[in-house]
Design an enzyme around this catalytic site. Sequence first.
Site, PDB file in Angstrom:
ATOM      1  N   TRP A 106       0.983  -1.106   0.092  1.00 24.96           N
ATOM      2  CA  TRP A 106       0.038  -0.077   0.034  1.00 24.96           C
ATOM      3  C   TRP A 106       0.822   1.387   0.026  1.00 24.96           C
ATOM      4  CZ3 TRP A 106      -4.112  -1.598  -1.755  1.00 24.96           C
ATOM      5  CH2 TRP A 106      -4.544  -2.874  -1.512  1.00 24.96           C
ATOM      6  N   ASP A 176      -1.739   6.676   6.466  1.00 28.33           N
ATOM      7  CA  ASP A 176      -2.529   5.682   6.326  1.00 28.33           C
ATOM      8  C   ASP A 176      -2.786   4.875   6.961  1.00 28.33           C
ATOM      9  OD1 ASP A 176      -4.352   3.820   4.842  1.00 28.33           O
ATOM     10  OD2 ASP A 176      -3.187   3.295   3.404  1.00 28.33           O
ATOM     11  N   LYS A 200     -12.290  -2.192   7.938  1.00 26.74           N
ATOM     12  CA  LYS A 200     -11.476  -2.911   8.861  1.00 26.74           C
ATOM     13  C   LYS A 200     -12.005  -2.902  10.316  1.00 26.74           C
ATOM     14  CE  LYS A 200      -8.378  -2.892   5.498  1.00 26.74           C
ATOM     15  NZ  LYS A 200      -8.167  -4.314   4.486  1.00 26.74           N
TER      16      LYS A 200
END
Length: 365
Positions: A106, A176, A200
């Site tokens: 990511w 992030d 999540k």
Amino acid sequence: MSQSNQRAYNFNAGPSALPVEVLEKAQQELVNFHGTGMSIMEMSHRSSTFEEVHNEAISRLRKLFAIPDDYEVLFLQGGASLQFTMIPMNFLQLEKKASYVMTGVWSEKAYKEATLFGEPVQTASTKEDKYRNIPSLEEIDFGSDDAYVHLTSNNTIYGTQWSEFPDTGEVPLIADMSSDIMSKPIDISRFDLIYAGAQKNLGPSGVTVVIARRDFLAKANKEIPTILKYSTHVESNSLYNTPPTFGIYMLGEVLKWIEKQGGLAAIAKQNEEKAKLIYDVIDNSNGFYTGHASKESRSLMNITFRVADEELEKQFLTEAKDAGFVGLNGHRSVGGCRASTYNSVPLETCKALQDFMIAFQNKHK
């Protein structure tokens, strides 16, 4: 399924488990929300009823996460992946550099998007070690004139997590936090912008939370498309266009559930207990199970491991699936096994996996 209520042992990496009581409440309110004769999904996002839901979710998020008053809270769409683009588009001017700490796929994706708008620099990377660890704070070398420093706080694919964040001084710090937001208390004031997909720890997919310091937002590039300006969403309280109304409603309900658990301190303790159950099996297995992440960088959200040999690993995953375990396959890019133990995954689910792993080892050692 092995559980009496027929709920799976859900270890999906995202979208992931949600609290049963939140799902049941949504079920009760699905057709007729608060006597309106409509579902929350059917009503106008401009209505007073939805506005109350929307603002209450923001208020709960602020309180639970101890967000300072000089920060904005936004509910956006497009996932963290759109933030990979919006951040450099808004804050990376051509004459500036931005430092990216590389800890997994990511951060690689975020870095790649930044190359379209300016000059990002990979200030530290653990790729050569297959992203088994988080760089030490001493390795993170950034320029005093950088536009910002960007990091990924938890790495779902490799199972690593930052335990301590760098002090970037006057250089803005961006994180992030998609896969560990609100899994523990943190000092928000250390960051200038935090972003996270909700799927999540905060709710269903479709909502992206952005928490940003107002004076940092004021520095944003104004010569970009309207929908991609943070200022557009600040000025409209995230209601510039039709928001993901059901997702925001669900996020608010998950925040209520976190309050009932005792807040983030209690959630953090639960997460430590859940992860320990599984890590203890790995550490005491004499090599039957091996963790991917180095111990000092282990994630409390995503536990990545391998089984003794490839054939046994396939058998492990097959038998686990038959026993009611879902989502234990590792990411397609690395293989192996992964147990995602996000906030809403019950302790009992982690205990069931612990018991299964021990039994499987005893059967095949």
